[in-house]
Design an enzyme around this catalytic site. Sequence first.
Site, PDB file in Angstrom:
ATOM      1  N   HIS A  58       3.758   1.697   3.268  1.00 54.52           N
ATOM      2  CA  HIS A  58       3.618   0.556   2.339  1.00 54.52           C
ATOM      3  C   HIS A  58       4.153   0.921   0.958  1.00 54.52           C
ATOM      4  O   HIS A  58       3.547   1.711   0.238  1.00 54.52           O
ATOM      5  CB  HIS A  58       2.151   0.117   2.230  1.00 54.52           C
ATOM      6  CG  HIS A  58       2.003  -1.163   1.472  1.00 54.52           C
ATOM      7  ND1 HIS A  58       1.655  -2.357   2.074  1.00 54.52           N
ATOM      8  CD2 HIS A  58       2.207  -1.464   0.166  1.00 54.52           C
ATOM      9  CE1 HIS A  58       1.643  -3.314   1.163  1.00 54.52           C
ATOM     10  NE2 HIS A  58       1.968  -2.798  -0.012  1.00 54.52           N
ATOM     11  N   HIS A  60       6.988  -0.476  -2.524  1.00 50.70           N
ATOM     12  CA  HIS A  60       7.777  -1.530  -3.195  1.00 50.70           C
ATOM     13  C   HIS A  60       8.967  -0.867  -3.886  1.00 50.70           C
ATOM     14  O   HIS A  60       8.885  -0.480  -5.048  1.00 50.70           O
ATOM     15  CB  HIS A  60       6.913  -2.281  -4.210  1.00 50.70           C
ATOM     16  CG  HIS A  60       5.818  -3.065  -3.571  1.00 50.70           C
ATOM     17  ND1 HIS A  60       5.929  -4.407  -3.280  1.00 50.70           N
ATOM     18  CD2 HIS A  60       4.605  -2.678  -3.107  1.00 50.70           C
ATOM     19  CE1 HIS A  60       4.820  -4.820  -2.674  1.00 50.70           C
ATOM     20  NE2 HIS A  60       3.999  -3.791  -2.565  1.00 50.70           N
ATOM     21  N   GLN A 153       6.109 -12.522  -3.085  1.00 46.95           N
ATOM     22  CA  GLN A 153       5.123 -12.049  -4.074  1.00 46.95           C
ATOM     23  C   GLN A 153       4.359 -13.190  -4.748  1.00 46.95           C
ATOM     24  O   GLN A 153       3.176 -13.078  -5.036  1.00 46.95           O
ATOM     25  CB  GLN A 153       5.852 -11.211  -5.141  1.00 46.95           C
ATOM     26  CG  GLN A 153       5.037 -10.859  -6.380  1.00 46.95           C
ATOM     27  CD  GLN A 153       4.096  -9.694  -6.155  1.00 46.95           C
ATOM     28  OE1 GLN A 153       4.534  -8.565  -6.002  1.00 46.95           O
ATOM     29  NE2 GLN A 153       2.805  -9.964  -6.118  1.00 46.95           N
ATOM     30  N   HIS A 211       0.380  -8.413   2.863  1.00 48.46           N
ATOM     31  CA  HIS A 211      -0.583  -8.016   1.842  1.00 48.46           C
ATOM     32  C   HIS A 211      -1.783  -8.916   2.095  1.00 48.46           C
ATOM     33  O   HIS A 211      -1.688 -10.131   1.903  1.00 48.46           O
ATOM     34  CB  HIS A 211      -0.035  -8.282   0.447  1.00 48.46           C
ATOM     35  CG  HIS A 211       0.953  -7.274  -0.030  1.00 48.46           C
ATOM     36  ND1 HIS A 211       2.163  -7.079   0.567  1.00 48.46           N
ATOM     37  CD2 HIS A 211       0.888  -6.394  -1.070  1.00 48.46           C
ATOM     38  CE1 HIS A 211       2.811  -6.115  -0.086  1.00 48.46           C
ATOM     39  NE2 HIS A 211       2.064  -5.679  -1.069  1.00 48.46           N
ATOM     40  N   GLU A 214      -6.098  -8.407  -0.778  1.00 47.99           N
ATOM     41  CA  GLU A 214      -6.079  -7.377  -1.842  1.00 47.99           C
ATOM     42  C   GLU A 214      -6.884  -7.936  -3.002  1.00 47.99           C
ATOM     43  O   GLU A 214      -6.340  -8.405  -4.002  1.00 47.99           O
ATOM     44  CB  GLU A 214      -4.644  -7.042  -2.271  1.00 47.99           C
ATOM     45  CG  GLU A 214      -4.597  -5.818  -3.196  1.00 47.99           C
ATOM     46  CD  GLU A 214      -3.195  -5.484  -3.674  1.00 47.99           C
ATOM     47  OE1 GLU A 214      -2.258  -6.235  -3.365  1.00 47.99           O
ATOM     48  OE2 GLU A 214      -3.056  -4.468  -4.389  1.00 47.99           O
ATOM     49  N   ASP A 310       2.271   2.497  -1.893  1.00 48.01           N
ATOM     50  CA  ASP A 310       2.362   1.202  -2.583  1.00 48.01           C
ATOM     51  C   ASP A 310       3.274   1.262  -3.808  1.00 48.01           C
ATOM     52  O   ASP A 310       4.250   0.539  -3.880  1.00 48.01           O
ATOM     53  CB  ASP A 310       0.966   0.683  -2.962  1.00 48.01           C
ATOM     54  CG  ASP A 310       0.927  -0.837  -3.138  1.00 48.01           C
ATOM     55  OD1 ASP A 310       1.956  -1.499  -2.882  1.00 48.01           O
ATOM     56  OD2 ASP A 310      -0.124  -1.369  -3.525  1.00 48.01           O
ATOM     57  N   TRP A 316       2.584  -1.865 -11.710  1.00 45.74           N
ATOM     58  CA  TRP A 316       1.193  -1.799 -11.252  1.00 45.74           C
ATOM     59  C   TRP A 316       0.598  -0.410 -11.379  1.00 45.74           C
ATOM     60  O   TRP A 316      -0.615  -0.247 -11.332  1.00 45.74           O
ATOM     61  CB  TRP A 316       1.116  -2.259  -9.790  1.00 45.74           C
ATOM     62  CG  TRP A 316       1.556  -3.677  -9.632  1.00 45.74           C
ATOM     63  CD1 TRP A 316       0.773  -4.791  -9.817  1.00 45.74           C
ATOM     64  CD2 TRP A 316       2.863  -4.153  -9.303  1.00 45.74           C
ATOM     65  NE1 TRP A 316       1.533  -5.921  -9.611  1.00 45.74           N
ATOM     66  CE2 TRP A 316       2.806  -5.563  -9.298  1.00 45.74           C
ATOM     67  CE3 TRP A 316       4.073  -3.526  -9.013  1.00 45.74           C
ATOM     68  CZ2 TRP A 316       3.922  -6.362  -9.010  1.00 45.74           C
ATOM     69  CZ3 TRP A 316       5.183  -4.318  -8.736  1.00 45.74           C
ATOM     70  CH2 TRP A 316       5.103  -5.715  -8.734  1.00 45.74           C
TER      71      TRP A 316
HETATM   72 ZN   LIG Z   1       2.036  -3.726  -1.882  1.00 44.44          ZN
END
Ligand SMILES: [Zn+2]
Length: 429
Positions: A58, A60, A153, A211, A214, A310, A316
Amino acid sequence: MTFDLIVRDANLPDGRRGIDIAARDGRIVAIAPAVAAEARVVVEAEGRLVAPPFIDSHFHMDATLSLGLPRLNQSGTLLEGIALWGELKPLLTHEAVIERALRYCDLAVAQGLLAVRSHVDVCDDRLLAVEALIEVRKKVAPYLDLQLVAFPQDGYFRSPTAAANLKRALDLGVDVVGGIPHFERTMADGAASVKALCEIAAERGLMVDLHCDESDDPLSRHVETLAYEARRLGLGARATGSHLTSMHSMDNYYVSKLLPLIAESGINAIANPLINITLQGRHDTYPRRRGLTRIAEMRALGVAVALGQDCVMDPWYGLGGADMLDVAHMAVHAAPMTSREAIRWSFDAVTEIPARILGLDGYGLAVGCNADMVVLQAADPIEAVRLRAPRLAVIRRGEVIARTPPQTTTLALPGRPATLDPADYAPRT
Ligand SMILES: [Zn+2]
């Protein structure tokens, strides 16, 4: 007989010791004690762990290494991160996304991380990141398997062009269907998005990785719909729920009904401990929730659970370094799960288990598998997690593609040893 490469005197993850691994034409052709043959390249493992490569299930890659662009996430929260990504998206250029991704892949290779499932945002009508990462996937293919997920997203229904863009991205060759049901405007829209996305995966014969939940909201139950739809459509292990953090906060009675459904559906789960424990629980005072999903309980029912990274240096998460042992180490602490069995499992959760979830062919240490390996400065998998051990050699298709010198310290202490190797502290078993 001459091989392309032999790794001598390896400890294997399954506990075998003193093993030689020989490779020819990119594949493992022998794996046994004292293989009697010459090789063009000999790697001396010297009783250290040799494992198949790390896998990040997982990630990005469209956002990685963008830390500080166009500004820093001051609060460190998920919502400011999403807002910040929204500010950055219109400023992205094809070349910059490619350059950052390639630079990240260099770091990944250095850490023995040779397969990545990356979500790619499709809520930009230009599909700029999609096209860039498809190009990156091709460029890195000789040394890293990059699997792409079409990720809306801003919400499959919430963003007006997301549904059309997601299909365009799949038509362009993105591998997996993505989604974010908890980000839709209502629970009903979230559930409808799960159904729609699973149907797209079923129609196209693709995998789906959402996702999912979350959130700290115990009523965020989209994993229930994912499991139900995966079963209804016969997706089984082609479906994956990522994050599943709301399960941390759910009512135990409800979870006792949910877990058997997840197990029966055959779906996979991916927890992202570095991100989950930093982004969840942020509305709490004290006690403060960790927001990590119920790993032990899912494992007990036979659900395949992997650990993902992630984020690395993006809107993030300002930290990270492509180190999947860091991810395993954090999971052990945050879950917490400190039995020997569970620590050992955490190593599989960043190697073999995600290999199955991604559907990688030829993965593993056995005759006929791809000659892809990592030599670690550690005696065994638990030691590798404990030390987040240096990757001394990274091998892809029988070629050494990265080397890192062992970490050793020279000491100047009266009456004490002159050098210190942290791996020498392994328990004597
Ligand atoms: Zn993610």
